[in-house]
Structures are given as structure tokens and as C-alpha cells.
Design a protein around this motif. Structure first.
Motif, PDB file in Angstrom:
ATOM      1  N   PRO A 141      13.510  -3.503 -10.774  1.00 37.70           N
ATOM      2  CA  PRO A 141      14.706  -3.735  -9.946  1.00 37.70           C
ATOM      3  C   PRO A 141      15.701  -2.574  -9.939  1.00 37.70           C
ATOM      4  O   PRO A 141      16.469  -2.426  -8.994  1.00 37.70           O
ATOM      5  CB  PRO A 141      15.331  -4.986 -10.581  1.00 37.70           C
ATOM      6  CG  PRO A 141      14.218  -5.651 -11.310  1.00 37.70           C
ATOM      7  CD  PRO A 141      13.328  -4.553 -11.779  1.00 37.70           C
TER       8      PRO A 141
ATOM      9  N   ASN B 251       8.632   2.917  -6.307  1.00 38.67           N
ATOM     10  CA  ASN B 251       8.749   1.714  -7.135  1.00 38.67           C
ATOM     11  C   ASN B 251       7.427   0.946  -7.212  1.00 38.67           C
ATOM     12  O   ASN B 251       7.416  -0.283  -7.255  1.00 38.67           O
ATOM     13  CB  ASN B 251       9.870   0.800  -6.617  1.00 38.67           C
ATOM     14  CG  ASN B 251      10.317  -0.204  -7.672  1.00 38.67           C
ATOM     15  OD1 ASN B 251      10.045  -0.044  -8.857  1.00 38.67           O
ATOM     16  ND2 ASN B 251      11.006  -1.245  -7.229  1.00 38.67           N
ATOM     17  N   GLN B 252       6.341   1.660  -7.250  1.00 40.28           N
ATOM     18  CA  GLN B 252       5.002   1.066  -7.304  1.00 40.28           C
ATOM     19  C   GLN B 252       4.338   1.414  -8.637  1.00 40.28           C
ATOM     20  O   GLN B 252       4.325   2.563  -9.057  1.00 40.28           O
ATOM     21  CB  GLN B 252       4.156   1.594  -6.149  1.00 40.28           C
ATOM     22  CG  GLN B 252       2.690   1.189  -6.186  1.00 40.28           C
ATOM     23  CD  GLN B 252       1.943   1.774  -5.019  1.00 40.28           C
ATOM     24  OE1 GLN B 252       1.979   1.237  -3.924  1.00 40.28           O
ATOM     25  NE2 GLN B 252       1.283   2.899  -5.233  1.00 40.28           N
TER      26      GLN B 252
ATOM     27  N   LYS C 260      16.101   2.524  -8.198  1.00 43.98           N
ATOM     28  CA  LYS C 260      17.000   3.464  -7.522  1.00 43.98           C
ATOM     29  C   LYS C 260      17.893   4.204  -8.511  1.00 43.98           C
ATOM     30  O   LYS C 260      18.288   5.353  -8.263  1.00 43.98           O
ATOM     31  CB  LYS C 260      17.834   2.732  -6.476  1.00 43.98           C
ATOM     32  CG  LYS C 260      17.020   2.244  -5.279  1.00 43.98           C
ATOM     33  CD  LYS C 260      17.910   1.577  -4.247  1.00 43.98           C
ATOM     34  CE  LYS C 260      17.097   1.118  -3.042  1.00 43.98           C
ATOM     35  NZ  LYS C 260      17.949   0.449  -2.022  1.00 43.98           N
TER      36      LYS C 260
ATOM     37  N   LYS D 213       3.717  -3.648  -6.383  1.00 40.44           N
ATOM     38  CA  LYS D 213       4.832  -3.110  -5.608  1.00 40.44           C
ATOM     39  C   LYS D 213       6.161  -3.668  -6.112  1.00 40.44           C
ATOM     40  O   LYS D 213       6.221  -4.739  -6.714  1.00 40.44           O
ATOM     41  CB  LYS D 213       4.644  -3.438  -4.124  1.00 40.44           C
ATOM     42  CG  LYS D 213       3.377  -2.825  -3.525  1.00 40.44           C
ATOM     43  CD  LYS D 213       3.229  -3.189  -2.053  1.00 40.44           C
ATOM     44  CE  LYS D 213       1.971  -2.575  -1.455  1.00 40.44           C
ATOM     45  NZ  LYS D 213       1.814  -2.924  -0.021  1.00 40.44           N
ATOM     46  N   ASN D 214       7.247  -2.929  -5.832  1.00 41.26           N
ATOM     47  CA  ASN D 214       8.607  -3.358  -6.207  1.00 41.26           C
ATOM     48  C   ASN D 214       8.670  -3.781  -7.671  1.00 41.26           C
ATOM     49  O   ASN D 214       9.167  -4.858  -8.009  1.00 41.26           O
ATOM     50  CB  ASN D 214       9.052  -4.511  -5.296  1.00 41.26           C
ATOM     51  CG  ASN D 214       9.035  -4.136  -3.833  1.00 41.26           C
ATOM     52  OD1 ASN D 214       9.481  -3.052  -3.453  1.00 41.26           O
ATOM     53  ND2 ASN D 214       8.493  -5.004  -2.996  1.00 41.26           N
TER      54      ASN D 214
END
Length: 298
Positions: free
Chosen positions: A12, A160-161, A15, A8-9
Motif C-alpha cells: 500500500p 508495485n508488482q 508510492k 499486483k498492488n
């Protein structure tokens, strides 16, 4: 990591990638060239999705940062030095991938999600068949019924995974139902980790670790040749002190299976790997090193 892992995440600047995609779809009447780069891939009863090469779609700087992070992750965790040219695909109502496998594109596959809201539609999960289904009778029990959920893992396309999995396993994408809007669709970047070879960071160089590794691999291949065939990928990570001694041994990935259905052969192979590589000696260096070694069994 076994046959799949979820991270996950992951990036950075996710977006920024997503914002550029949204910008290209912001004006339904627009005729910008980015509106015309999509391929509608239809293969009856197998593939039904809309795709484009990810490398050419995004602004170079934004995409390059993502690409570099993904490649670096593969080097450190899998011992794979690059990725295949990745696709970006979106799935609207009726899109899916039926079960398939991807050998021999690369030892590991990846799916990175830029899907903003997976609840905007039904379906769209990455679908991976469970290991016990591929060896069904060894774990069979007739005391209970088994249904769909017991045969497959379904991984939602969360934003964002990163999902990394063994592409030998039958896998696919469950059919998307609901939205026809690309901005509300399942949106993913996907491909394979490729070019497996040792990767070292720290005090030692690639040239310095080559001789001890070559000797260990020769001894290992001689011993493994005495047992029945195994298939899969094992990635190990060695921590090496400045004095050249192995002070840490970690199995990072393991997808090894016995083609003779003898689990003892897999156990023996793993023990043999550790006995050889955990006792290697390398040249001295000014600081400690970390060496990731991918070993492919075919």
C-alpha cells in the motif's frame, strides 16, 4: 502456485518508497551521500546492472513496513520465516542479466518492482524458462516450428508488482534499451525467501504443533525413501478446528520434480502428503488455527 506467480498492488505504501528514490535523484548536481552508494555490477556476458543494499537505502520507517509485509507474506504463503538481505537494482540502456539459477540461496526468489513506466524503455522483463523446455523431449512435436516466446515467460516490471518464482529455473532480465535516466529505468527490489519451517497462527502455538508434525514427517520420510529421488518444495496449509482436527488441506506451492523423470512418483508423493497431514490430530485450542508447512526435497 507453480514455478512462478505474480501479485499486483502488493504494498500500500509503494508510492512512498518510489518518492524517496526519486528525491535522491531529483538534483543531478547534488552530492548527497545517497548518490554514491550504487555498485556498478559488471560480469562479462552474465550481469550488467547498478545495485545497492535496499535495507540501507531508504528511510527506516518506510522500508521497515515494506520488509515486514514481505516477510509476513512469505510466512503465510510459503512457510519461509525471513528474506535474504535484499538488493535494489536499476537497469538503464544496456543493462541485463543472462540466464542463471540461484540454488541454494533459498527455495523461492522474489522481484518487487518500483518501475514507474515500463514503456519508457524496451526490455527489462523478468525472464523465466518454461518447464517444458527443461524436459524438452517429453513434449516435443515436429509438426511446428518453435520460437523465442515458446521457450520463456517474460514478465514486465509493472509498478508495485511482486513476482515470486522457483530459483532453480534458469532466469534473467532481458536487456533494457532506450533510457539512460535512473528515474525512468527498470527499478526493482529482489532477493530470496529463506528459513523454511512451519508457521502457525490462531489458537495453537508452535510448540503445540511440533509433536504431531514430527511424527508425520518421520512416517513420510520413511515412505518417500522407498521411491526414486524427487526435488523441489511443497508448501501445504492446514486449517485446524478448536477441537484439534484438520478441517482443511491446501497445497499452496508445489515445485516438485522427479529426478528419474517419472511423473507417477510426484503424484504418489503428493497423495502421501495429503493422506498423512490431512488426518493429523492436534491439541485443543480456544479458536481455529492455520498451519503452513514447507517441505523441501533434496
Amino acid at each position: 502456485m507453480k514455478h512462478f506467480s505474480v501479485h499486483k498492488n502488493f504494498f500500500p505504501e509503494a508510492k512512498n518508497l518510489r518518492a524517496e528514490f526519486d528525491q535522491n535523484f531529483s538534483n543531478p548536481r547534488g552530492t548527497d551521500s545517497k548518490r554514491f552508494v550504487w555498485d556498478y555490477w559488471y560480469f562479462e556476458d552474465q550481469y550488467h546492472l547498478i545495485r545497492t543494499p535496499a535495507f540501507y537505502y531508504f528511510t527506516k520507517k518506510i522500508y521497515r513496513n515494506f520488509h515486514s509485509q514481505l516477510v509476513q507474506w512469505g510466512r503465510e504463503n510459503l512457510g519461509c520465516h525471513d528474506i535474504s538481505p535484499p538488493w535494489m537494482s536499476y537497469y538503464v540502456d544496456g543493462c541485463y542479466q543472462n540466464l542463471h539459477s540461484d540454488v541454494p540461496h533459498g527455495p523461492w526468489a522474489f522481484v518487487y518492482s518500483l518501475t514507474v513506466d515500463p514503456k519508457a524503455f524496451k526490455g527489462g522483463e523478468t525472464l523465466i524458462m518454461k518447464p517444458d523446455v527443461l524436459d524438452y523431449w517429453s513434449t516435443f512435436q515436429d509438426q511446428q516450428d518453435r520460437e523465442y516466446q515458446s521457450f520463456v515467460d517474460r514478465i514486465p516490471a509493472n509498478f508495485n508488482q511482486l513476482v515470486v518464482f522457483d530459483p532453480r529455473f534458469p532466469h534473467g532480465v532481458t536487456e533494457v534499451k532506450g533510457t539512460r535516466d535512473p528515474q525512468k529505468a527498470r527499478l526493482v527490489i529482489h532477493g530470496w525467501f529463506v528459513e523454511p519451517r512451519p508457521y502457525v497462527v490462531g489458537g495453537l502455538t508452535t510448540a503445540q504443533v511440533q509433536k504431531p508434525l514430527s511424527e508425520a514427517m518421520y512416517m513420510f520420510s520413511e515412505e518417500v525413501a522407498k521411491i526414486n529421488p524427487t526435488h523441489g518444495t511443497v508448501s501445504i496449509r492446514l486449517e485446524i478446528s478448536p477441537a484439534g482436527n484438520v478441517t482443511g488441506y491446501q497445497e499452496v506451492t508445489n515445485t516438485l520434480v522427479s529426478l528419474a523423470h517419472n511423473q507417477q512418483e510426484v503424484i504418489y508423493t503428493k497423495k502421501l502428503l495429503k493422506s498423512l497431514f490431512a488426518n493429523l490430530h492436534f491439541p485443543k485450542a480456544k479458536k481455529k488455527s492455520y498451519l503452513t508447512i514447507p517441505i523441501l526435497f533434496k
